[in-house]
Design an enzyme around this catalytic site. Structure first.
Site, PDB file in Angstrom:
ATOM      1  N   LYS A  81      -0.744   1.293 -35.951  1.00 51.91           N
ATOM      2  CA  LYS A  81      -1.801   1.661 -34.995  1.00 51.91           C
ATOM      3  C   LYS A  81      -1.663   0.900 -33.670  1.00 51.91           C
ATOM      4  O   LYS A  81      -1.818   1.487 -32.599  1.00 51.91           O
ATOM      5  CB  LYS A  81      -3.185   1.415 -35.599  1.00 51.91           C
ATOM      6  CG  LYS A  81      -3.528   2.396 -36.721  1.00 51.91           C
ATOM      7  CD  LYS A  81      -4.943   2.169 -37.238  1.00 51.91           C
ATOM      8  CE  LYS A  81      -5.238   3.083 -38.405  1.00 51.91           C
ATOM      9  NZ  LYS A  81      -6.603   2.936 -38.909  1.00 51.91           N
ATOM     10  N   ASP A 117     -11.516   6.267 -35.637  1.00 53.40           N
ATOM     11  CA  ASP A 117     -12.108   5.483 -36.738  1.00 53.40           C
ATOM     12  C   ASP A 117     -13.590   5.182 -36.496  1.00 53.40           C
ATOM     13  O   ASP A 117     -14.412   5.291 -37.409  1.00 53.40           O
ATOM     14  CB  ASP A 117     -11.340   4.168 -36.929  1.00 53.40           C
ATOM     15  CG  ASP A 117     -10.076   4.349 -37.752  1.00 53.40           C
ATOM     16  OD1 ASP A 117      -9.994   5.330 -38.521  1.00 53.40           O
ATOM     17  OD2 ASP A 117      -9.172   3.509 -37.625  1.00 53.40           O
TER      18      ASP A 117
HETATM   19  P1  NAP Z   1      -6.130  -5.179 -41.203  1.00 52.89           P
HETATM   20  O1  NAP Z   1      -5.964  -4.807 -39.775  1.00 52.89           O
HETATM   21  O2  NAP Z   1      -4.991  -5.751 -41.965  1.00 52.89           O
HETATM   22  O3  NAP Z   1      -7.373  -6.236 -41.244  1.00 52.89           O
HETATM   23  C1  NAP Z   1      -7.785  -6.796 -42.467  1.00 52.89           C
HETATM   24  C2  NAP Z   1      -8.885  -7.825 -42.177  1.00 52.89           C
HETATM   25  O4  NAP Z   1      -9.309  -8.350 -43.436  1.00 52.89           O
HETATM   26  C3  NAP Z   1      -8.410  -9.018 -41.340  1.00 52.89           C
HETATM   27  O5  NAP Z   1      -9.421  -9.446 -40.474  1.00 52.89           O
HETATM   28  C4  NAP Z   1      -8.133 -10.078 -42.406  1.00 52.89           C
HETATM   29  O6  NAP Z   1      -8.333 -11.400 -41.952  1.00 52.89           O
HETATM   30  C5  NAP Z   1      -9.197  -9.762 -43.437  1.00 52.89           C
HETATM   31  N1  NAP Z   1      -8.790 -10.232 -44.743  1.00 52.89           N
HETATM   32  C6  NAP Z   1      -7.719  -9.844 -45.454  1.00 52.89           C
HETATM   33  N2  NAP Z   1      -7.678 -10.506 -46.626  1.00 52.89           N
HETATM   34  C7  NAP Z   1      -8.750 -11.343 -46.634  1.00 52.89           C
HETATM   35  C8  NAP Z   1      -9.252 -12.295 -47.557  1.00 52.89           C
HETATM   36  N3  NAP Z   1      -8.618 -12.536 -48.709  1.00 52.89           N
HETATM   37  N4  NAP Z   1     -10.381 -12.967 -47.234  1.00 52.89           N
HETATM   38  C9  NAP Z   1     -11.024 -12.746 -46.062  1.00 52.89           C
HETATM   39  N5  NAP Z   1     -10.587 -11.844 -45.139  1.00 52.89           N
HETATM   40  C10 NAP Z   1      -9.468 -11.164 -45.435  1.00 52.89           C
HETATM   41  O7  NAP Z   1      -6.633  -3.936 -42.056  1.00 52.89           O
HETATM   42  P2  NAP Z   1      -7.551  -2.712 -41.561  1.00 52.89           P
HETATM   43  O8  NAP Z   1      -6.704  -1.618 -41.076  1.00 52.89           O
HETATM   44  O9  NAP Z   1      -8.598  -3.277 -40.691  1.00 52.89           O
HETATM   45  O10 NAP Z   1      -8.174  -2.211 -42.958  1.00 52.89           O
HETATM   46  C11 NAP Z   1      -9.148  -2.990 -43.642  1.00 52.89           C
HETATM   47  C12 NAP Z   1      -9.654  -2.193 -44.846  1.00 52.89           C
HETATM   48  O11 NAP Z   1     -10.360  -1.048 -44.378  1.00 52.89           O
HETATM   49  C13 NAP Z   1      -8.543  -1.657 -45.756  1.00 52.89           C
HETATM   50  O12 NAP Z   1      -8.961  -1.751 -47.086  1.00 52.89           O
HETATM   51  C14 NAP Z   1      -8.402  -0.218 -45.352  1.00 52.89           C
HETATM   52  O13 NAP Z   1      -7.947   0.603 -46.409  1.00 52.89           O
HETATM   53  C15 NAP Z   1      -9.843   0.122 -44.997  1.00 52.89           C
HETATM   54  N6  NAP Z   1      -9.945   1.226 -44.037  1.00 52.89           N
HETATM   55  C16 NAP Z   1     -10.667   2.301 -44.409  1.00 52.89           C
HETATM   56  C17 NAP Z   1     -10.808   3.360 -43.529  1.00 52.89           C
HETATM   57  C18 NAP Z   1     -11.624   4.544 -43.944  1.00 52.89           C
HETATM   58  O14 NAP Z   1     -11.511   5.604 -43.296  1.00 52.89           O
HETATM   59  N7  NAP Z   1     -12.448   4.411 -44.954  1.00 52.89           N
HETATM   60  C19 NAP Z   1     -10.195   3.325 -42.252  1.00 52.89           C
HETATM   61  C20 NAP Z   1      -9.457   2.191 -41.913  1.00 52.89           C
HETATM   62  C21 NAP Z   1      -9.332   1.145 -42.816  1.00 52.89           C
HETATM   63  P3  NAP Z   1      -7.471 -12.051 -40.751  1.00 52.89           P
HETATM   64  O15 NAP Z   1      -8.192 -11.620 -39.506  1.00 52.89           O
HETATM   65  O16 NAP Z   1      -7.538 -13.490 -41.024  1.00 52.89           O
HETATM   66  O17 NAP Z   1      -6.082 -11.467 -40.873  1.00 52.89           O
END
Ligand code: NAP
Length: 297
Positions: A81, A117
């Site tokens: 992205k 999103d």
């Molecule tokens: P991303 O860019 O990798 O961001 C993940 C975030 O979660 C980061 O801020 C990370 O912290 C934090 N994180 C990861 N592991 C953690 C832990 N063990 N403890 C605390 N914080 C933690 O991922 P994303 O694209 O934002 O996606 C996040 C989630 O949303 C995923 O599960 C994805 O499948 C879901 N999602 C769903 C939709 C939907 O349409 N429903 C759309 C998009 C995403 P740091 O900042 O420290 O790296």
């Protein structure tokens, strides 16, 4: 049949079919093509959506291929992205603000990046819980791409406060800034006084190292006066969301956001309203179930 077949009919897809694709790595598991194709069927469009796995280092070649082959649009998922945002020829205001693109329109004069999103998230709140963020206190756990889109959307929808809880302080502060004066960083304890609590981390997602992990906000802080949303949609619900529900909170899983952000992509590509009910049926498997039942019958 005198006319050319459209999506879902025998003989489709064909030489004239318009192709859109989902790029990611991995991407073969993606639900998006099923959602897009359900929309194309309901819209009687001769369009097809497929997944294009793009290996590391191959993004430039993939985008050149899209231009050369006349692919009409792209849905963009992890990990591309941000990289796509830097490579498109033009961006919507939202995509530029987020520095992240989840939808590309391939126009004759170049690639146009957008991000659906946040709109998908707001539409899911409205449809799933009749929730309007205007004047409400909100907490978002996580500071990644999805969290940033949610923070910006909540602020644009008039939220009174958007508290970001992140494990990496600099990333949390950067996400909170997207909400302007309404944004600040906080701790999980802030959830107790919020109307809306969102998990935008992958904690609790199937396929991760600990799929039973709970999102960063203790469910003991959640209760009947709150809407609790988990962006994770596999499993439905996560353990965290089920615990929030057992404490009396209204809950929503991530499937609604997935459907609505895909619907907005279809609208951007096709220039027509997307058939939400058909896309919901595809998302929840009712279409597949009906077809199997018909075959069995
Ligand atoms: P991303 O860019 O990798 O961001 C993940 C975030 O979660 C980061 O801020 C990370 O912290 C934090 N994180 C990861 N592991 C953690 C832990 N063990 N403890 C605390 N914080 C933690 O991922 P994303 O694209 O934002 O996606 C996040 C989630 O949303 C995923 O599960 C994805 O499948 C879901 N999602 C769903 C939709 C939907 O349409 N429903 C759309 C998009 C995403 P740091 O900042 O420290 O790296």
């Amino acid at each position: 049949m005198n006319r050319a077949p459209v999506a879902g009919e025998p003989g489709w897809p064909q030489a004239s079919s318009v192709v859109v694709g989902v790029i990611g790595d991995p991407v073969r598991h993606s639900l998006s093509p099923a959602l897009h194709n359900a929309a194309f069927t309901a819209m009687a469009l001769d369009w097809v959506s497929v997944a294009f796995p793009v290996p590391p280092g191959a993004l430039d070649a993939a985008l050149d291929g899209v231009r050369a082959l006349g692919v009409r649009g792209l849905s963009v998922t992890m990990p591309f992205k941000e990289a796509v945002a830097a490579k498109v020829d033009r961006s919507s205001a939202t995509a530029a603000r987020l520095g992240a693109v989840n939808c590309v329109l391939v126009e004759p004069d170049g690639l146009v990046g957008d991000n659906t999103d946040g709109e998908g998230f707001l539409a899911a709140l409205a449809r799933g819980a009749q929730f309007d963020p205007s004047g409400r206190r909100c907490l978002v756990a996580g500071a990644g791409g999805a969290a940033r889109a949610v923070v910006l959307a909540l602020a644009q929808a008039g939220a009174a406060e958007v508290v970001v809880v992140g494990r990496t302080p600099a990333r949390a502060a950067e996400a909170a800034r997207l909400a302007g004066d309404a944004g600040r960083t906080g701790t999980p304890a802030d959830a107790a006084r919020c109307d809306l609590v969102v998990n935008a981390t992958p904690l609790g997602m199937a396929g991760t190292s600990d799929p039973h992990a709970l999102a960063p906000v203790d469910p003991a802080l959640l209760g009947p006066a709150q809407l609790v949303v988990d962006l994770v949609y596999v499993p439905r619900p996560t353990r965290w969301l089920a615990l929030a529900q057992s404490r009396g909170a209204t809950t929503l899983d991530g499937l609604g956001m997935l459907v609505h952000q895909a619907a907005r992509q279809v609208e951007l590509w096709a220039g027509r309203p997307a058939p939400l009910e058909a896309m919901w049926r595809a998302a929840t498997g009712e279409d597949r179930h009906r077809r199997v039942t018909a075959l069995e019958g």
